[in-house]
Design an enzyme around this catalytic site. Structure first.
Site, PDB file in Angstrom:
ATOM      1  N   GLY A   1       0.824  -1.196   0.000  1.00 55.15           N
ATOM      2  CA  GLY A   1       0.000   0.000   0.000  1.00 55.15           C
ATOM      3  C   GLY A   1       0.856   1.243   0.000  1.00 55.15           C
ATOM      4  O   GLY A   1       2.080   1.193   0.121  1.00 55.15           O
TER       5      GLY A   1
ATOM      6  N   GLY B   1       0.686   8.992   2.358  1.00 53.57           N
ATOM      7  CA  GLY B   1       1.198  10.286   1.971  1.00 53.57           C
ATOM      8  C   GLY B   1       2.696  10.408   2.109  1.00 53.57           C
ATOM      9  O   GLY B   1       3.337  11.164   1.388  1.00 53.57           O
TER      10      GLY B   1
ATOM     11  N   VAL C   1       4.530   1.060   1.558  1.00 53.30           N
ATOM     12  CA  VAL C   1       4.755  -0.119   2.394  1.00 53.30           C
ATOM     13  C   VAL C   1       4.868  -1.340   1.495  1.00 53.30           C
ATOM     14  O   VAL C   1       4.015  -1.570   0.628  1.00 53.30           O
ATOM     15  CB  VAL C   1       3.618  -0.307   3.419  1.00 53.30           C
TER      16      VAL C   1
ATOM     17  N   LYS D   1       8.328  -0.019   5.350  1.00 54.45           N
ATOM     18  CA  LYS D   1       7.884   1.292   4.888  1.00 54.45           C
ATOM     19  C   LYS D   1       9.086   2.076   4.371  1.00 54.45           C
ATOM     20  O   LYS D   1      10.051   2.290   5.101  1.00 54.45           O
ATOM     21  CB  LYS D   1       7.217   2.055   6.028  1.00 54.45           C
TER      22      LYS D   1
ATOM     23  N   ASP E   1      -2.789   9.992  15.999  1.00 55.16           N
ATOM     24  CA  ASP E   1      -3.464   9.712  14.719  1.00 55.16           C
ATOM     25  C   ASP E   1      -4.112   8.329  14.749  1.00 55.16           C
ATOM     26  O   ASP E   1      -4.023   7.561  13.798  1.00 55.16           O
ATOM     27  CB  ASP E   1      -2.476   9.822  13.559  1.00 55.16           C
TER      28      ASP E   1
ATOM     29  N   ASN F   1      -5.548   2.705  10.963  1.00 54.28           N
ATOM     30  CA  ASN F   1      -4.339   2.446  11.747  1.00 54.28           C
ATOM     31  C   ASN F   1      -4.548   1.395  12.814  1.00 54.28           C
ATOM     32  O   ASN F   1      -3.764   1.283  13.752  1.00 54.28           O
ATOM     33  CB  ASN F   1      -3.845   3.743  12.400  1.00 54.28           C
TER      34      ASN F   1
ATOM     35  N   ASP G   1       1.257   2.574  12.348  1.00 50.44           N
ATOM     36  CA  ASP G   1       1.472   3.887  11.714  1.00 50.44           C
ATOM     37  C   ASP G   1       1.547   5.014  12.721  1.00 50.44           C
ATOM     38  O   ASP G   1       0.765   5.957  12.691  1.00 50.44           O
ATOM     39  CB  ASP G   1       0.358   4.163  10.698  1.00 50.44           C
TER      40      ASP G   1
END
Length: 697
Positions: A29, A32, A36, A50, A144, A149, A161
């Site tokens: 995936g 921004g 990953v 990542k 976040d 997540n 994340d």
């Protein structure tokens, strides 16, 4: 492998082939800030890597924030996150590798299958509360937390994340273009006074995530991020569709003022009172794939939409405040290091069937993780400087005895006496199992290691000389050495009266194994087997080994040797298991790797039967009763898997407590005695559960 072409709108046209020495196999995936990838370690362990987008790799401010995240990643338990395996924030393209955890995100699960039923919601809320407790304990605020997540792994939700801002995920940005979070899941203070944001902001996000899981939408809903920001600060949340039993607790999480929100510990206590059926059993996402297949649950609240209440429109002011916000955050999980528990000499006796589960904290706080064994119808445990006996039926402490040795292994019951593990201590001690009274003790030369077998303590000196000491009297019965081989590594197993000495050649090409009579010191047989072998079990007239890579130490084969026939059988693992610990019952072998891979191998059939990724970082050695496989995690959980199907079937809650150590590198293996299962945790507790009912733990 050619570089992978980007099919999205990322800044770079081609993606790298490697991150460090990890080969990137496929793309999982893109966000921004980075892409990953699925990758594998040298031993075959699946990783999620990542890799930061090239445009952000050139930003010194971002690199500093990424370094902060990697540093913080080693401070949080891997029980509730994807454990960090490796990272290089200084690389041309910074990257971080975490354990790959199979399972959908909460966002994807709700999209595919619709809102969750109440019981599933309670477990989700409890798992996220536990995750936030341990994240906050080390001084980190996620900032976040949102459905995308949260991974729904088999053993519970995982928070991922941390700390990487995603400027392409939203139009809500600061003057430098950096995202401050995701508006529907941000707390009011993140808009009003971002410099004062603390752990309570994550609790607000948890409430929003629960509303999404229960209804398919958030408590504040609009196509405009600015409208959502206004609603978060000024409007009441829309909880339509949230089960009545959970709505008051969710509403408390969504309080406008941080001090009015519950702490993670308060959440967990409240959840236990919400429903007596609340537990932390394995979180297994439903495998429904469409709305048509999903049948309504009896009594489940059906989501509906109603207009969002608003008190006015001051979007210009809200928008201006939004432009002042900045991003901060960090974290992942801890790398756990450690050794192994000593083997127990005597097999446990059967204990009465009727009993109630119990939890006890038998020693003073700060003593460490108790290490226990069962024998003489008692539970014997050790902490640094202390040995104690407990009633196996209710956890009552029967006696305590101070010792000078550190507790690196559990006490051993040999020749009818209790022998504390020496752990490099200067004395060997034997205690009466009924009273804890010292029966005998003797001084040990520096560097002496001790193993027990057949009523004998085997003392191996630094020069390789072995002495046999009668475990009942403390008298030395024999001395011997093994010329040309150096100091042997001894092991023994319950129900086997022999001691097995092993030596591995310097180049790792072969391992010498000798069966030694512990009463006389005489060698019964001696054989050389190929490869670097680690002996882990004995039974049915055979010895069982792991054949490991001599460089990385990953288990590549399971080896069975039958001394009577001199027959050797090797079963190669399709994917090597890192730093494996193993157990055997009959001809079924179970291995648990450092990254959480649980593997079953049938030695008669000559194949791997199943492999389960548990995501438990640095678990204990597994034990099995033939029906289930049990193991402990570094955060104090006891987990159970179906030995036949390879599925998690239950787990206890985490028991980290407030001790400075937090998690441990080498959790002690659980102890089986009849239907009972005993385990220990970093908070200093010893607890007992019914091994036959893991779904009720």
């Amino acid at each position: 492998m050619a570089p992978q072409r980007s099919t999205g709108t990322d800044a770079e046209a081609e993606l790298p082939e490697y991150a460090g020495h990890y080969r990137l196999e496929s793309r999982l995936g893109s966000g921004g800030m980075g892409v990953v990838h699925l990758a594998r370690s040298t031993s075959g362990l699946k990783l999620a890597v990542k890799v930061v987008h090239a445009e952000f790799a050139r930003d010194p401010e971002f690199r500093g924030r990424f370094r902060q995240e990697v540093a913080a990643a080693r401070r949080v338990s891997g029980a509730f996150t994807a454990p960090v395996v490796d990272a290089d924030p200084e690389a041309e393209r910074p990257w971080m590798a975490t354990l790959f955890i199979p399972g959908p995100t909460l966002s994807d699960q709700v999209k595919r299958n619709g809102p969750m039923e109440p019981a599933r919601l309670r477990r989700l809320m409890a798992g996220l509360a536990e995750a936030l407790r341990d994240i906050h304990r080390v001084g980190v605020v996620h900032r976040d937390l949102k459905p995308s997540n949260v991974l729904l792994a088999e053993d519970g939700p995982k928070v991922i994340d941390f700390g990487i801002s995603r400027p392409k995920d939203s139009e809500l940005r600061t003057e430098t273009g950096k995202l401050i979070g995701t508006p529907p899941f941000m707390a009011p203070e993140q808009f009003r006074r971002p410099r004062e944001v603390g752990p309570a902001a994550d609790i607000f996000a948890l409430g929003s995530v629960l509303v999404h899981a229960a209804t398919g939408r958030g408590p504040f809903d609009s196509d405009s991020p600015y409208v959502v920001a206004y609603q978060v600060v000024h409007d009441e949340p829309d909880l339509t569709g949230v089960p009545e039993s959970l709505a008051p607790l969710v509403l408390r999480c969504l309080a406008k003022e941080p001090e009015e929100r519950p702490t993670p510990d308060e959440l967990m206590r409240e959840l236990r009172s919400v429903a007596a059926s609340y537990d932390t059993q394995a979180f297994i996402p439903a495998q429904r794939t469409s709305q048509e297949e999903r049948e309504p649950e009896a009594g489940a609240a059906q989501p509906e939409r109603r207009p969002v209440k608003r008190r006015g429109r001051r979007l210009a002011a809200v928008g201006a405040s939004v432009l002042c916000l900045a991003v901060l955050g960090a974290v992942a999980s801890v790398q756990l290091l450690g050794g192994r528990d000593a083997a127990r000499e005597e097999s446990p006796r059967t204990v009465p069937a009727a009993f109630d589960p119990w939890t006890a904290e038998p020693a003073a706080k700060g003593g460490g993780v108790p290490r226990c064994s069962y024998g003489a119808e008692k539970l014997f445990c050790a902490e640094p400087g202390l040995v104690f006996a407990m009633s196996p039926t209710d956890g009552t402490v029967l006696w305590r005895h101070s010792v000078s040795a550190p507790a690196t292994s559990a006490p051993v019951v040999s020749a009818g006496l209790v022998h504390p593990g020496t752990g490099g201590g200067s004395r060997l001690t034997a205690l009466d199992p009924g009273s804890g009274r010292e029966v005998w003790n003797r001084r040990l030369p520096a560097g002496t290691t001790v193993r027990y077998a057949g009523g004998t303590a085997l003392l191996t000196g630094a020069d390789g000389t072995v002495s046999g000491v009668d475990a009942a009297t403390g008298r030395t019965e024999w001395h011997r050495s093994f010329p040309g081989r150096g100091a042997p590594a001894f092991q023994s197993f319950p129900g086997d009266r022999a001691a097995y000495a092993t030596w591995t050649s310097g180049d790792g090409s072969g391992t010498r194994v000798a069966a030694v009579d512990p009463r006389t010191g005489r060698t019964r047989w001696d054989v050389r087997l190929g490869g670097t072998l680690r002996l882990f079990g004995a039974g049915d007239g055979a010895l069982f080994f792991l054949s490991v890579d001599s460089v990385y130490g990953a288990a590549e084969e399971v080896v069975r040797y039958v001394p009577a026939t001199k027959e050797t059988r090797r079963v190669r693992l399709p994917v090597a298991v890192d730093d494996a610990q193993a157990t055997v019952r009959g001809q079924r072998v179970h291995l648990l790797g450092a990254g959480g891979s649980l593997v079953a191998v049938d030695m008669d059939a000559g194949r791997q039967v199943w492999r389960l990724e548990t995501s438990v970082s640095r678990g204990s050695a597994p034990v099995t009763d033939g029906t289930r496989v049990y193991f402990s995690s570094a955060d104090g959980r006891l987990l159970a898997a179906d030995a036949g199907k390879g599925k998690l079937v239950g787990q206890t809650r985490a028991r980290l407590g407030g001790r400075p150590a937090g998690v441990v590198g080498a959790p002690p293996a659980p102890v089986m005695a009849g239907r009972r299962l005993y385990a220990t945790a970093p908070d200093g507790t010893v607890f007992a559960v019914d091994g036959r009912e893991p779904s009720h733990w």
